[in-house]
Design an enzyme around this catalytic site. Structure first.
Site, PDB file in Angstrom:
ATOM      1  N   GLU A 243       0.372  -0.843  -0.063  1.00  0.00           N
ATOM      2  CA  GLU A 243      -0.021   0.020  -0.026  1.00  0.00           C
ATOM      3  C   GLU A 243       0.971   1.146   0.118  1.00  0.00           C
ATOM      4  O   GLU A 243       1.892   1.569   0.439  1.00  0.00           O
ATOM      5  CB  GLU A 243      -1.241  -0.569   0.708  1.00  0.00           C
ATOM      6  CG  GLU A 243      -1.564  -0.907   1.655  1.00  0.00           C
ATOM      7  CD  GLU A 243      -2.895  -1.011   2.614  1.00  0.00           C
ATOM      8  OE1 GLU A 243      -2.619   0.272   3.566  1.00  0.00           O
ATOM      9  OE2 GLU A 243      -3.599  -1.946   2.758  1.00  0.00           O
ATOM     10  N   LYS A 245       2.238   4.714   1.735  1.00  0.00           N
ATOM     11  CA  LYS A 245       2.561   5.248   2.639  1.00  0.00           C
ATOM     12  C   LYS A 245       2.340   6.685   2.636  1.00  0.00           C
ATOM     13  O   LYS A 245       3.048   8.069   2.187  1.00  0.00           O
ATOM     14  CB  LYS A 245       3.897   4.646   3.070  1.00  0.00           C
ATOM     15  CG  LYS A 245       3.863   5.314   4.439  1.00  0.00           C
ATOM     16  CD  LYS A 245       5.617   4.663   5.605  1.00  0.00           C
ATOM     17  CE  LYS A 245       5.194   5.035   6.715  1.00  0.00           C
ATOM     18  NZ  LYS A 245       5.023   5.950   7.361  1.00  0.00           N
ATOM     19  N   ARG A 250      -2.386  10.410  10.836  1.00  0.00           N
ATOM     20  CA  ARG A 250      -3.022   9.028  11.822  1.00  0.00           C
ATOM     21  C   ARG A 250      -4.408   9.418  11.995  1.00  0.00           C
ATOM     22  O   ARG A 250      -3.765  10.331  12.542  1.00  0.00           O
ATOM     23  CB  ARG A 250      -1.902   8.524  12.740  1.00  0.00           C
ATOM     24  CG  ARG A 250      -2.343   7.039  13.223  1.00  0.00           C
ATOM     25  CD  ARG A 250      -1.892   6.085  11.822  1.00  0.00           C
ATOM     26  NE  ARG A 250      -2.774   4.592  12.241  1.00  0.00           N
ATOM     27  CZ  ARG A 250      -1.663   4.064  12.280  1.00  0.00           C
ATOM     28  NH1 ARG A 250      -1.162   4.155  13.084  1.00  0.00           N
ATOM     29  NH2 ARG A 250      -2.510   2.296  12.831  1.00  0.00           N
ATOM     30  N   ARG A 269      -2.016   9.566  16.291  1.00  0.00           N
ATOM     31  CA  ARG A 269      -1.402   8.450  16.797  1.00  0.00           C
ATOM     32  C   ARG A 269      -1.014   8.119  18.245  1.00  0.00           C
ATOM     33  O   ARG A 269      -1.060   7.350  18.138  1.00  0.00           O
ATOM     34  CB  ARG A 269       0.268   8.718  15.588  1.00  0.00           C
ATOM     35  CG  ARG A 269       0.919   7.385  15.776  1.00  0.00           C
ATOM     36  CD  ARG A 269       2.347   8.161  15.358  1.00  0.00           C
ATOM     37  NE  ARG A 269       3.733   6.881  15.895  1.00  0.00           N
ATOM     38  CZ  ARG A 269       3.764   6.628  16.329  1.00  0.00           C
ATOM     39  NH1 ARG A 269       3.397   6.800  17.425  1.00  0.00           N
ATOM     40  NH2 ARG A 269       4.956   5.639  16.406  1.00  0.00           N
ATOM     41  N   PHE A 338      -7.393   2.771   5.589  1.00  0.00           N
ATOM     42  CA  PHE A 338      -6.927   1.368   5.181  1.00  0.00           C
ATOM     43  C   PHE A 338      -7.076   0.047   6.331  1.00  0.00           C
ATOM     44  O   PHE A 338      -6.273  -0.787   5.975  1.00  0.00           O
ATOM     45  CB  PHE A 338      -4.902   1.315   4.936  1.00  0.00           C
ATOM     46  CG  PHE A 338      -4.821   2.071   6.490  1.00  0.00           C
ATOM     47  CD1 PHE A 338      -4.278   1.763   7.067  1.00  0.00           C
ATOM     48  CD2 PHE A 338      -4.072   3.439   6.532  1.00  0.00           C
ATOM     49  CE1 PHE A 338      -4.004   2.127   9.023  1.00  0.00           C
ATOM     50  CE2 PHE A 338      -3.899   4.377   7.110  1.00  0.00           C
ATOM     51  CZ  PHE A 338      -3.553   3.320   8.532  1.00  0.00           C
ATOM     52  N   ARG A 414       4.798  -2.466  16.771  1.00  0.00           N
ATOM     53  CA  ARG A 414       5.347  -2.558  16.493  1.00  0.00           C
ATOM     54  C   ARG A 414       5.711  -4.378  15.184  1.00  0.00           C
ATOM     55  O   ARG A 414       5.926  -5.052  16.576  1.00  0.00           O
ATOM     56  CB  ARG A 414       6.393  -1.777  16.330  1.00  0.00           C
ATOM     57  CG  ARG A 414       7.032  -1.118  15.394  1.00  0.00           C
ATOM     58  CD  ARG A 414       7.914  -0.722  15.389  1.00  0.00           C
ATOM     59  NE  ARG A 414       7.781   1.177  16.086  1.00  0.00           N
ATOM     60  CZ  ARG A 414       7.607   2.256  15.623  1.00  0.00           C
ATOM     61  NH1 ARG A 414       7.784   2.331  14.085  1.00  0.00           N
ATOM     62  NH2 ARG A 414       7.452   2.921  15.653  1.00  0.00           N
TER      63      ARG A 414
HETATM   64  P1  ATP Z   1       6.684   7.882  10.523  1.00  0.00           P
HETATM   65  O1  ATP Z   1       8.342   8.173  11.183  1.00  0.00           O
HETATM   66  O2  ATP Z   1       7.497   6.632   9.466  1.00  0.00           O
HETATM   67  O3  ATP Z   1       5.904   8.251  10.764  1.00  0.00           O
HETATM   68  P2  ATP Z   1       5.652   6.714  13.399  1.00  0.00           P
HETATM   69  O4  ATP Z   1       6.497   5.964  13.896  1.00  0.00           O
HETATM   70  O5  ATP Z   1       5.092   7.715  13.286  1.00  0.00           O
HETATM   71  O6  ATP Z   1       6.112   6.537  12.094  1.00  0.00           O
HETATM   72  P3  ATP Z   1       5.028   3.562  11.710  1.00  0.00           P
HETATM   73  O7  ATP Z   1       4.662   2.636  12.459  1.00  0.00           O
HETATM   74  O8  ATP Z   1       7.230   4.115  12.222  1.00  0.00           O
HETATM   75  O9  ATP Z   1       5.541   5.172  12.946  1.00  0.00           O
HETATM   76  O10 ATP Z   1       4.392   4.574  10.650  1.00  0.00           O
HETATM   77  C1  ATP Z   1       3.318   4.195  10.117  1.00  0.00           C
HETATM   78  C2  ATP Z   1       2.468   5.044  10.212  1.00  0.00           C
HETATM   79  O11 ATP Z   1       2.748   5.714   8.711  1.00  0.00           O
HETATM   80  C3  ATP Z   1       1.173   5.029  10.478  1.00  0.00           C
HETATM   81  O12 ATP Z   1       1.198   5.721  11.869  1.00  0.00           O
HETATM   82  C4  ATP Z   1       0.348   5.626   9.920  1.00  0.00           C
HETATM   83  O13 ATP Z   1       0.161   7.364  10.764  1.00  0.00           O
HETATM   84  C5  ATP Z   1       0.835   5.973   8.297  1.00  0.00           C
HETATM   85  N1  ATP Z   1       0.214   5.476   7.329  1.00  0.00           N
HETATM   86  C6  ATP Z   1       0.319   5.746   5.708  1.00  0.00           C
HETATM   87  N2  ATP Z   1       0.400   4.881   5.218  1.00  0.00           N
HETATM   88  C7  ATP Z   1      -0.063   4.154   5.571  1.00  0.00           C
HETATM   89  C8  ATP Z   1      -0.460   2.494   5.507  1.00  0.00           C
HETATM   90  N3  ATP Z   1      -1.577   2.704   4.265  1.00  0.00           N
HETATM   91  N4  ATP Z   1      -0.935   1.778   6.223  1.00  0.00           N
HETATM   92  C9  ATP Z   1      -0.473   1.750   7.344  1.00  0.00           C
HETATM   93  N5  ATP Z   1      -0.143   3.048   7.790  1.00  0.00           N
HETATM   94  C10 ATP Z   1      -0.276   4.141   6.894  1.00  0.00           C
END
Ligand code: ATP
Length: 568
Positions: A243, A245, A250, A269, A338, A414
């Site tokens: 998918e 990103k 979030r 988030r 999603f 995670r």
């Molecule tokens: P990052 O710093 O990469 O944003 P993070 O620490 O906030 O990461 P991660 O688990 O590392 O969180 O990355 C997941 C994040 O990506 C999710 O919190 C969401 O907001 C975002 N995201 C965007 N597109 C998608 C998708 N298709 N499926 C899941 N998460 C997605």
């Protein structure tokens, strides 16, 4: 339980640094209190009145407390101010001024604080001052000390939600053996007071079959990182979903009925309510044809003129309140769903992802362009994964998330059920690192004007923050100024107890745990001087991560994994 008794526990907690002892003291407190008191006590020991997402705050600023003290203890406001200068803490000021031997029950104190938080409208500030002064003058010195600290949201007890979960296990079994199960329940229903009440009332049976409840956030699932498409297929599954990103906010969307009315709530988030920030989204979400639901998704700004998604920084501009209305017109938000975690009264957390996705695709979204379901490609081919990532990056997206086909929704974790692959994964360190700003050094030479010349950042290891980098380059002039502006409000004289920093790295001023920055580094190296044991080479500030709090910074374990990954 009387508040004076609760306060004696708070005093013991404040004097204890050992996490194990804190856990035991809290569990004693939990054993003593009743099932009607435990949720209130839980919020109060965390310096809150309710879970953060409810946004219930006293709204009494530190300076307003001077007026409260002046009224409660019949003292000139100038004198109160002087005393505060000496003591440096509202609690200590109250402790030295209060003389009463009166006492109230925990429930009464809680209810009166709630009433203060609810005071609104014209003259509400003055009413809050009067009510708070009345409350303080009905409390003995020790109780007044802790109640006075609640307006600033910190009781200085130095523990987090996770210690509360340990203590609930201790309350039942005198050890941490039930912690994992309790944490699982908390992940599904993120109201820690509610979890405490359920356990107090029925032991582990109270949370055994806990299911999500629309209106209470679920801790979001997070991604692991892997260095290549081949590794992804090896670890996530022979066939995977790919998918895009989306680089936005979030957004966990809740739809439910309350008192016969359809309600919508959006959580970020870190589980704060963002409902008020996105009135344009709420309007379209209301049109989704479901009785109740919890969706997981990402909201991202979109530029219709150029048919492009906006980079995160521009999407976040909307956050600055005044622009909300105009931004909604010029750069409307798109919401990409999603996942679906709960639908028409049924939890879907345990249902395999492929089935959840089918449920999601069948939902009638009300025919709007604003809400879409995330694009998805099923593949078993590493080249296809690479091509998709390239394509998404060229569209201005952040990369891809690769998902395990049959995984349940992993609330609050995670894991390799979701793997993110960003531009930075291609070269150097596989991901950016979210660090806590620990302290700053004042600017010299050209940077005198910016206020800040360098800053020290750290990562998280259990309840501590260990230094990992001192950053003195890689910021634009604007970023230096912004860093100065933000850290000025957070400066503290003494090093916060949760910081682990080598003496030689002591900054000019410490910054209390609050500000999270996203750092991109070229390499992670071993370090004898940084307490993390690792350091970041050529760090650059990507952005201020307002949506993350100290508990969400990158952990030492994650950093070690990223370090290992460089060697693959
Ligand atoms: P990052 O710093 O990469 O944003 P993070 O620490 O906030 O990461 P991660 O688990 O590392 O969180 O990355 C997941 C994040 O990506 C999710 O919190 C969401 O907001 C975002 N995201 C965007 N597109 C998608 C998708 N298709 N499926 C899941 N998460 C997605």
């Amino acid at each position: 339980m009387q508040f004076s008794e609760a306060s004696s526990y708070l005093e013991r907690l404040e004097k204890t640094a050992s996490r194990n002892q804190i856990t035991e003291i809290l569990s004693d407190l939990y054993k003593k209190c009743s099932k009607e008191e435990i949720d209130k006590i839980t919020y109060l020991v965390l310096g809150q009145l309710a879970p953060n997402y409810k946004g219930i705050v006293l709204n009494i600023a530190e300076k307003m407390m001077f007026r409260v003290f002046s009224k409660a203890y019949k003292m000139e406001i100038g004198e109160v101010r002087k005393l505060f200068k000496v003591k440096g803490d509202l609690g200590e000021v109250a402790l030295s001024l209060a003389k009463s031997k009166k006492d109230l029950s925990v429930v009464e104190v809680y209810e009166r604080l709630m009433a203060i938080s609810e005071a609104g409208g014209a003259g509400s500030q003055e009413r809050k001052v009067v009510l708070m002064a009345e409350l303080l003058s009905s409390l003995n010195p020790l109780s007044a000390k802790y109640v006075s600290r609640i307006p600033v949201g910190r009781l200085r007890l130095g523990f987090s939600d996770m210690t509360i979960l340990d203590s609930l296990s201790f309350m039942l079994t005198k050890d941490k053996s039930k912690r994992k199960e309790i944490e699982n329940a908390f992940n599904v229903s993120c109201d820690i007071g509610r979890i405490a009440s359920l356990i107090k009332a029925k032991g582990m049976n109270g949370i055994k079959d806990i299911t999500p409840q629309a209106g209470i956030p679920i801790r979001p699932s997070l991604c692991e990182r892997l260095p290549s498409a081949e590794k992804i297929l090896e670890k996530v599954g022979k066939t995977v979903y790919v998918e895009p990103k989306y680089d936005g906010f979030r957004s966990q969307i809740h739809i439910y009925e309350e008192e016969g009315k359809k309600k919508v709530a959006i959580f970020s988030r870190n589980l704060e309510s963002t409902t008020a920030m996105f009135p344009d989204l709420v309007e379209v979400i209301e049109k989704i044809k479901v009785k109740s639901a919890i969706f997981d998704g990402e909201a991202i700004g979109y530029d219709p003129k150029n048919d492009k998604f906006l980079p995160f920084q521009e999407t976040i501009q909307r956050k600055r309140k005044h622009g909300i209305e105009k931004a909604a017109v010029d750069f409307p938000l798109r919401l990409f769903l999603f996942d679906v975690l709960f639908l028409n009264g049924k939890s879907l957390l345990e249902v395999p992802f492929s089935e959840r996705r089918s449920f999601l695709e069948k939902v009638d979204l009300g025919g709007t362009k604003t809400i879409e379901i995330a694009r998805q490609v099923k593949t078993d081919n590493a080249d296809t994964i690479r091509d998709l990532i390239k394509k998404y990056l060229s569209e201005g997206l952040e990369g891809a998330v690769i998902k395990k086909i049959d995984a349940p929704y992993k609330a609050g974790g995670r894991g390799y059920h979701w793997v993110k692959y960003k531009k930075t994964t291609v070269k150097g360190v596989a991901d950016t690192i979210d660090c806590l700003v620990l302290g700053v050094n004042k600017g010299k030479g050209k940077r005198t004007g910016f206020g800040v010349g360098a800053f020290l950042v750290g990562i998280k290891d259990k309840d501590t923050f260990k230094s990992v980098s001192k950053i003195g380059t890689g910021l634009s002039d604007e970023q230096w100024r912004e860093l100065d502006r933000r850290t000025r409000a957070l400066e503290v004289k003494v090093k916060p107890t949760s910081y682990e920093v080598d003496k030689n790295l002591t900054p000019d001023v410490w910054v209390k745990p609050s500000l999270v920055v996203e750092i991109l580094a070229d390499e992670i190296t071993r370090s004898p001087i940084h307490k993390a044991g690792l350091a970041l080479r050529f760090p650059r500030l990507i952005k201020f991560r307002d949506e993350k709090g100290p508990s969400e910074v990158t952990t030492l374990e994650e950093l070690q994994k990223l370090y290992q990954m460089q060697k693959v």
